[in-house]
Design a protein around this motif. Sequence first.
Motif, PDB file in Angstrom:
ATOM      1  N   SER A  34       0.842  -1.193   0.000  1.00  0.00           N
ATOM      2  CA  SER A  34       0.000   0.000   0.000  1.00  0.00           C
ATOM      3  C   SER A  34       0.881   1.247   0.000  1.00  0.00           C
ATOM      4  O   SER A  34       1.936   1.274   0.612  1.00  0.00           O
ATOM      5  CB  SER A  34      -0.949   0.013   1.194  1.00  0.00           C
ATOM      6  N   LEU A  36      -3.211   4.038  -2.195  1.00  0.00           N
ATOM      7  CA  LEU A  36      -3.123   3.334  -3.470  1.00  0.00           C
ATOM      8  C   LEU A  36      -2.308   2.066  -3.269  1.00  0.00           C
ATOM      9  O   LEU A  36      -1.835   1.799  -2.165  1.00  0.00           O
ATOM     10  CB  LEU A  36      -2.491   4.240  -4.531  1.00  0.00           C
ATOM     11  N   LEU A  58       0.593  -0.975  -5.187  1.00  0.00           N
ATOM     12  CA  LEU A  58       1.547  -1.299  -6.247  1.00  0.00           C
ATOM     13  C   LEU A  58       1.259  -2.682  -6.799  1.00  0.00           C
ATOM     14  O   LEU A  58       0.901  -3.593  -6.058  1.00  0.00           O
ATOM     15  CB  LEU A  58       2.982  -1.305  -5.710  1.00  0.00           C
ATOM     16  N   ASP A  59       1.463  -2.840  -8.119  1.00  0.00           N
ATOM     17  CA  ASP A  59       1.368  -4.162  -8.712  1.00  0.00           C
ATOM     18  C   ASP A  59       2.770  -4.754  -8.829  1.00  0.00           C
ATOM     19  O   ASP A  59       3.753  -4.144  -8.384  1.00  0.00           O
ATOM     20  CB  ASP A  59       0.638  -4.127 -10.062  1.00  0.00           C
ATOM     21  N   HIS A  78       3.791  -0.480 -10.769  1.00  0.00           N
ATOM     22  CA  HIS A  78       2.850   0.558 -11.178  1.00  0.00           C
ATOM     23  C   HIS A  78       1.846   0.810 -10.065  1.00  0.00           C
ATOM     24  O   HIS A  78       1.363  -0.128  -9.429  1.00  0.00           O
ATOM     25  CB  HIS A  78       2.108   0.152 -12.457  1.00  0.00           C
ATOM     26  N   ILE A  79       1.502   2.070  -9.863  1.00  0.00           N
ATOM     27  CA  ILE A  79       0.527   2.435  -8.834  1.00  0.00           C
ATOM     28  C   ILE A  79      -0.874   2.225  -9.386  1.00  0.00           C
ATOM     29  O   ILE A  79      -1.173   2.578 -10.523  1.00  0.00           O
ATOM     30  CB  ILE A  79       0.745   3.887  -8.382  1.00  0.00           C
ATOM     31  N   SER A  80      -1.735   1.639  -8.553  1.00  0.00           N
ATOM     32  CA  SER A  80      -3.085   1.277  -8.955  1.00  0.00           C
ATOM     33  C   SER A  80      -4.059   1.558  -7.816  1.00  0.00           C
ATOM     34  O   SER A  80      -3.667   1.609  -6.650  1.00  0.00           O
ATOM     35  CB  SER A  80      -3.102  -0.217  -9.301  1.00  0.00           C
ATOM     36  N   ALA A  81      -5.330   1.712  -8.160  1.00  0.00           N
ATOM     37  CA  ALA A  81      -6.360   1.890  -7.136  1.00  0.00           C
ATOM     38  C   ALA A  81      -6.765   0.559  -6.515  1.00  0.00           C
ATOM     39  O   ALA A  81      -7.340   0.533  -5.429  1.00  0.00           O
ATOM     40  CB  ALA A  81      -7.578   2.573  -7.739  1.00  0.00           C
ATOM     41  N   LEU A  82      -6.460  -0.557  -7.188  1.00  0.00           N
ATOM     42  CA  LEU A  82      -6.833  -1.884  -6.695  1.00  0.00           C
ATOM     43  C   LEU A  82      -5.636  -2.613  -6.108  1.00  0.00           C
ATOM     44  O   LEU A  82      -4.527  -2.522  -6.645  1.00  0.00           O
ATOM     45  CB  LEU A  82      -7.412  -2.720  -7.839  1.00  0.00           C
ATOM     46  N   HIS A 116      -3.016  -5.549  -5.345  1.00  0.00           N
ATOM     47  CA  HIS A 116      -2.449  -6.667  -6.101  1.00  0.00           C
ATOM     48  C   HIS A 116      -1.636  -7.505  -5.136  1.00  0.00           C
ATOM     49  O   HIS A 116      -0.930  -6.969  -4.285  1.00  0.00           O
ATOM     50  CB  HIS A 116      -1.519  -6.164  -7.215  1.00  0.00           C
TER      51      HIS A 116
END
Length: 77
Positions: free
Chosen positions: A23, A37, A39-40, A44-48, A50
Amino acid sequence: MSFASPAMAATPLVRACPIRIISVHLLDAAGQLLRVLFLDREGHISALPHYVPRAEALILASNQQRVLGPQARVHVL
């Protein structure tokens, strides 16, 4: 009658989960939380959220904390 085998009793219980979520807590200038947010696996930063293997998660989180500096707090959950 017990259904547990002797091999099961000898197997140590591992409490460390092999998969983690990274997170990223974005902060304002005063240090207040603006947004959370994630990280995958590619960083890459994502709202979901991973799921990332533990060893990779620790490296990704450390690298992302260096990139973002004091404007964020990166946590491995």
